[in-house]
Design a protein around this motif. Structure first.
Motif, PDB file in Angstrom:
ATOM      1  N   GLY A   5      46.736  82.150  45.968  1.00  0.00           N
ATOM      2  CA  GLY A   5      46.043  83.525  45.561  1.00  0.00           C
ATOM      3  C   GLY A   5      45.128  83.881  46.407  1.00  0.00           C
ATOM      4  N   GLU A   6      44.381  84.849  45.974  1.00  0.00           N
ATOM      5  CA  GLU A   6      43.138  85.385  46.709  1.00  0.00           C
ATOM      6  C   GLU A   6      41.910  85.121  45.733  1.00  0.00           C
ATOM      7  OE1 GLU A   6      43.174  89.441  47.731  1.00  0.00           O
ATOM      8  OE2 GLU A   6      44.882  89.325  49.256  1.00  0.00           O
ATOM      9  N   PHE A   7      40.965  84.861  46.224  1.00  0.00           N
ATOM     10  CA  PHE A   7      39.848  84.257  45.530  1.00  0.00           C
ATOM     11  C   PHE A   7      38.541  84.875  46.307  1.00  0.00           C
ATOM     12  CE2 PHE A   7      42.795  80.850  45.525  1.00  0.00           C
ATOM     13  CZ  PHE A   7      43.350  80.900  44.054  1.00  0.00           C
ATOM     14  N   GLN A   8      37.503  84.871  45.568  1.00  0.00           N
ATOM     15  CA  GLN A   8      36.150  85.167  46.103  1.00  0.00           C
ATOM     16  C   GLN A   8      35.168  84.139  46.199  1.00  0.00           C
ATOM     17  OE1 GLN A   8      34.394  89.446  46.306  1.00  0.00           O
ATOM     18  NE2 GLN A   8      35.461  89.509  44.341  1.00  0.00           N
ATOM     19  N   PHE A   9      34.474  83.793  47.186  1.00  0.00           N
ATOM     20  CA  PHE A   9      33.757  82.829  47.504  1.00  0.00           C
ATOM     21  C   PHE A   9      32.208  83.550  47.734  1.00  0.00           C
ATOM     22  CE2 PHE A   9      36.382  79.002  49.389  1.00  0.00           C
ATOM     23  CZ  PHE A   9      37.131  79.162  48.028  1.00  0.00           C
ATOM     24  N   ILE A  10      31.063  82.826  47.406  1.00  0.00           N
ATOM     25  CA  ILE A  10      29.898  83.255  47.721  1.00  0.00           C
ATOM     26  C   ILE A  10      29.000  82.529  48.530  1.00  0.00           C
ATOM     27  CG2 ILE A  10      28.941  82.156  45.539  1.00  0.00           C
ATOM     28  CD1 ILE A  10      27.282  85.124  45.232  1.00  0.00           C
ATOM     29  N   GLU A  48      42.150  83.533  50.857  1.00  0.00           N
ATOM     30  CA  GLU A  48      43.255  83.527  50.294  1.00  0.00           C
ATOM     31  C   GLU A  48      43.767  82.155  50.541  1.00  0.00           C
ATOM     32  OE1 GLU A  48      46.289  86.170  51.821  1.00  0.00           O
ATOM     33  OE2 GLU A  48      46.253  85.445  53.938  1.00  0.00           O
ATOM     34  N   GLY A  49      44.523  81.503  49.880  1.00  0.00           N
ATOM     35  CA  GLY A  49      45.168  80.085  50.388  1.00  0.00           C
ATOM     36  C   GLY A  49      45.734  79.354  48.922  1.00  0.00           C
ATOM     37  N   ASN A  50      45.888  78.075  49.234  1.00  0.00           N
ATOM     38  CA  ASN A  50      46.248  77.395  48.019  1.00  0.00           C
ATOM     39  C   ASN A  50      45.608  76.163  47.745  1.00  0.00           C
ATOM     40  OD1 ASN A  50      47.720  75.155  49.695  1.00  0.00           O
ATOM     41  ND2 ASN A  50      48.308  76.830  50.697  1.00  0.00           N
ATOM     42  N   CYS A  51      45.805  75.505  46.706  1.00  0.00           N
ATOM     43  CA  CYS A  51      45.086  74.129  46.296  1.00  0.00           C
ATOM     44  C   CYS A  51      46.037  73.352  45.165  1.00  0.00           C
ATOM     45  CB  CYS A  51      43.634  74.427  45.747  1.00  0.00           C
ATOM     46  SG  CYS A  51      43.780  75.475  44.144  1.00  0.00           S
ATOM     47  N   ASN A  52      45.852  72.112  45.140  1.00  0.00           N
ATOM     48  CA  ASN A  52      46.740  71.324  44.363  1.00  0.00           C
ATOM     49  C   ASN A  52      45.730  70.178  43.970  1.00  0.00           C
ATOM     50  OD1 ASN A  52      46.676  69.484  46.534  1.00  0.00           O
ATOM     51  ND2 ASN A  52      48.763  70.224  47.216  1.00  0.00           N
ATOM     52  N   PHE A  53      46.192  69.177  43.233  1.00  0.00           N
ATOM     53  CA  PHE A  53      45.451  67.961  42.893  1.00  0.00           C
ATOM     54  C   PHE A  53      46.347  66.722  43.351  1.00  0.00           C
ATOM     55  CE2 PHE A  53      42.296  69.654  40.020  1.00  0.00           C
ATOM     56  CZ  PHE A  53      41.421  68.586  39.888  1.00  0.00           C
ATOM     57  N   ARG A  54      45.375  65.649  43.678  1.00  0.00           N
ATOM     58  CA  ARG A  54      45.916  64.191  43.968  1.00  0.00           C
ATOM     59  C   ARG A  54      45.720  63.509  42.637  1.00  0.00           C
ATOM     60  NH1 ARG A  54      43.829  59.652  45.836  1.00  0.00           N
ATOM     61  NH2 ARG A  54      41.813  60.433  46.105  1.00  0.00           N
ATOM     62  N   PHE A  55      46.763  62.624  42.448  1.00  0.00           N
ATOM     63  CA  PHE A  55      46.827  61.936  41.282  1.00  0.00           C
ATOM     64  C   PHE A  55      46.850  60.365  41.665  1.00  0.00           C
ATOM     65  CE2 PHE A  55      47.969  65.898  39.789  1.00  0.00           C
ATOM     66  CZ  PHE A  55      47.483  66.035  38.408  1.00  0.00           C
ATOM     67  N   GLU A  56      46.326  59.491  40.885  1.00  0.00           N
ATOM     68  CA  GLU A  56      46.248  58.163  40.978  1.00  0.00           C
ATOM     69  C   GLU A  56      46.650  57.514  39.668  1.00  0.00           C
ATOM     70  OE1 GLU A  56      43.072  56.425  43.064  1.00  0.00           O
ATOM     71  OE2 GLU A  56      43.304  57.339  45.051  1.00  0.00           O
ATOM     72  N   ASN A  57      47.666  57.014  39.559  1.00  0.00           N
ATOM     73  CA  ASN A  57      48.004  55.964  38.449  1.00  0.00           C
ATOM     74  C   ASN A  57      48.231  57.221  37.100  1.00  0.00           C
ATOM     75  OD1 ASN A  57      48.553  53.450  39.616  1.00  0.00           O
ATOM     76  ND2 ASN A  57      45.765  53.407  39.415  1.00  0.00           N
ATOM     77  N   GLY A  58      48.657  58.509  37.534  1.00  0.00           N
ATOM     78  CA  GLY A  58      48.570  59.455  36.543  1.00  0.00           C
ATOM     79  C   GLY A  58      47.266  60.125  36.044  1.00  0.00           C
ATOM     80  N   ARG A  59      46.350  59.866  36.852  1.00  0.00           N
ATOM     81  CA  ARG A  59      44.985  60.527  36.536  1.00  0.00           C
ATOM     82  C   ARG A  59      44.636  61.392  37.658  1.00  0.00           C
ATOM     83  NH1 ARG A  59      39.715  59.137  37.741  1.00  0.00           N
ATOM     84  NH2 ARG A  59      40.253  57.243  38.885  1.00  0.00           N
ATOM     85  N   ALA A  60      44.017  62.503  37.278  1.00  0.00           N
ATOM     86  CA  ALA A  60      43.778  63.765  38.492  1.00  0.00           C
ATOM     87  C   ALA A  60      42.490  63.028  38.950  1.00  0.00           C
ATOM     88  CB  ALA A  60      43.399  64.931  37.662  1.00  0.00           C
ATOM     89  N   VAL A  61      42.402  63.088  40.375  1.00  0.00           N
ATOM     90  CA  VAL A  61      41.337  62.328  41.062  1.00  0.00           C
ATOM     91  C   VAL A  61      40.583  63.382  41.680  1.00  0.00           C
ATOM     92  CG1 VAL A  61      40.648  60.787  42.931  1.00  0.00           C
ATOM     93  CG2 VAL A  61      42.657  60.085  41.439  1.00  0.00           C
ATOM     94  N   SER A  62      41.275  64.124  42.549  1.00  0.00           N
ATOM     95  CA  SER A  62      40.599  65.438  43.348  1.00  0.00           C
ATOM     96  C   SER A  62      41.522  66.474  43.690  1.00  0.00           C
ATOM     97  CB  SER A  62      40.085  64.718  44.619  1.00  0.00           C
ATOM     98  OG  SER A  62      40.906  64.213  45.552  1.00  0.00           O
TER      99      SER A  62
END
Length: 514
Positions: free
Chosen positions: A148-153, A163-177
């Protein structure tokens, strides 16, 4: 000769393994078997130890090479991320900035050492925080990649649209970053916004212009000079033509704006579009034409050029104003000023003007001009016995007969009462004057029938010739009048030419009366 460190280490492992196994064999044979030591046992032990050492050395070499490869790969990827044009960031599950590449830091204005003190809320614009936090929460809960589109400051407070995309990295089922890749679209968004505003402004301007054009009482047409087609028309023009806009837009202007059946640039109807292109300036012309009902109408057409940035004329705006009422009023004023209200013949003022013009042309071309002065015999008796209404009817019939006797270039005028003047212009021989005078005598000698009565209105005619009998309009009328009185006294229905010697007037031969 350069020694390969990897081969050298492998050799050492081989020799060391062989030596170690030989020593172990000697110790075994010495302490556990007192029999003499066989050389074959030592050779086999040395060979086995060397093989084991070589294997250990090779494994160590492979392990060392793998670490080096991993280290090189990590450096390549880090260099790729660091020097990418897109904004790349890594944010911990608690919102702390774990990594941001050079493009990210330069765009938002942060130094690398400042990143460890930043939280994601520090660089997300207030207008996008709620949306971003919602996405961040859903990604932690296992939602797939978000775009989507976002606004940074930025650090200095500037709004930066990405505009861009993001996702999460998981380790052992736990969200890390979370990992995000964005592109700065601030300039593109500004251009799109400016274009949208420009389009809206143009749309408002066009709507405003159309409102103005449609509020005007005059017919307006916009014409393309290249193809001579109509590009626009206001409601007044559409209503006058009885057409819808789609029926005329794109058609040749000659089919729509030319009035009547006359072709473009007819002598009495100069084309305003052509005049604008010839002069490059505004022009105004008047056209007379017949409307759809066949009524004579008058139009004042104004045309103005529309130029492009280089000054070239690309369009012409034509404004057609109906001036029929004004022209009719002018014609009525002119009629009252220059024409006799009863007979419609030129009055004294216009007659003198026509006579003066005829004299001017005669001087230039070395021609003659004849003047006939008429007075009706017995008209006073008709007026007195039958009344002015019948007298007016007689004057109208006389006027009609006089006009039928002269040429198109001649002028018949009424001075007042029963006095008429005929100006015979551009002649070479005075016999033309005699012939026209004879026609008049013949025509007016016939009875005039009114309400069963046959009335007589025979004329007395005096004639004068330019330049023989006078040099100007006043003198010619005066001597023709004198000749007319002499003819009236003679009462013989003849044309009497003025005698400049004053002794006698020359008579034209009498014509037989019907």
């Amino acid at each position: 000769m350069k020694i390969n460190s990897k081969h050298y280490a492998c050799t050492l492992f081989t020799l060391g393994g062989a030596l170690l196994l030989c020593l172990l064999t000697l110790a075994h044979e010495y302490f556990l078997h007192p029999e003499p030591i066989l050389f074959s046992h030592l050779w086999i032990s040395g060979l086995a130890g060397g093989l084991i050492g070589a294997w250990i050395g090779r494994r160590g070499q492979l392990a060392h090479g793998t670490l080096d490869s991993l280290r090189e790969s990590e450096e390549r990827y880090r260099d790729l991320f660091e020097n990418a044009n897109d904004l790349i960031q890594c944010v911990g599950a608690d919102g702390r900035i774990l990594y941001a590449n050079r493009a990210w830091r330069q765009t938002l204005g942060y130094e690398e050492e400042e990143l460890r003190h930043l939280n994601m809320l520090d660089f997300i614009h207030p207008d996008s925080r709620s949306h971003c936090l919602d996405i961040f929460q859903r990604l932690q809960e296992g939602q797939s990649e978000a775009c989507g589109e976002f606004q940074f400051i930025s650090k200095d407070g500037r709004a930066i649209r990405v505009e861009g995309n993001c996702n999460f990295r998981f380790e052992n089922g736990r969200a890390v970053s979370s990992r995000g890749i964005f592109r700065d679209i601030t300039s593109r968004h500004q251009i799109e916004t400016a274009l949208l505003e420009s389009e809206e402004s143009l749309s408002r301007s066009l709507a405003f212009t159309r409102t103005i054009l449609n509020s005007m009482n005059d017919a307006i047409a916009i014409i393309d000079v290249e193809d001579r087609i109509l590009l626009g028309a206001n409601n007044v023009l559409l209503q006058s033509l009885g057409k819808e806009e789609h029926e005329i837009i794109g058609r040749k202007c000659a089919e729509i704006t030319c009035l009547g059946s006359a072709p473009c640039d007819a002598a009495d109807k100069p084309c305003p579009l052509h005049l604008v292109l010839e002069t490059g300036e505004h022009c105004q012309v008047e056209h007379a034409y017949q409307d759809q009902q066949g009524h004579l109408r008058y139009a004042e057409i104004s045309a103005s050029p529309v130029r492009d940035k280089e000054g070239k004329i690309v369009h012409v705006v034509q404004v057609k104003k109906d001036i029929t009422q004004r022209k009719n009023a002018e014609l009525r004023v002119k009629q009252l000023a220059y024409f006799d209200s009863l007979t419609g013949l030129p009055n004294r003022l216009l007659l003198l003007d026509r006579l003066s013009q005829a004299l001017g042309r005669a001087r230039r071309d070395e021609l003659k001009v004849g003047v006939l002065f008429l007075d009706l015999n017995g008209f006073k008796a008709i007026n007195d016995t039958l009344g002015h209404e019948k007298g007016d009817m007689v004057l109208k019939e006389v006027s009609r007969r006089l006009k039928s006797c002269v040429r198109a270039t001649d002028t018949v005028g009424r001075l007042g009462g029963d006095e008429f003047v005929v100006v015979i212009a551009g002649i070479q021989d005075i016999e033309v004057v005699r012939e026209i005078g004879a026609k008049i005598l013949d025509s007016l000698s016939r009875p005039i029938s009114l309400d069963g009565l046959n009335l007589s209105a025979t004329p007395s005619i005096g004639a004068a010739i330019f330049p023989d009998h006078g040099a100007n309009a006043g003198s010619l009328l005066r001597v023709a009048d004198q000749a007319m009185y002499q003819a009236k006294e003679m009462a013989n229905d003849q044309i009497l030419f003025y005698d400049p010697a004053g002794e006698a007037a020359a008579q034209a031969p009498a014509l037989p009366l019907h």
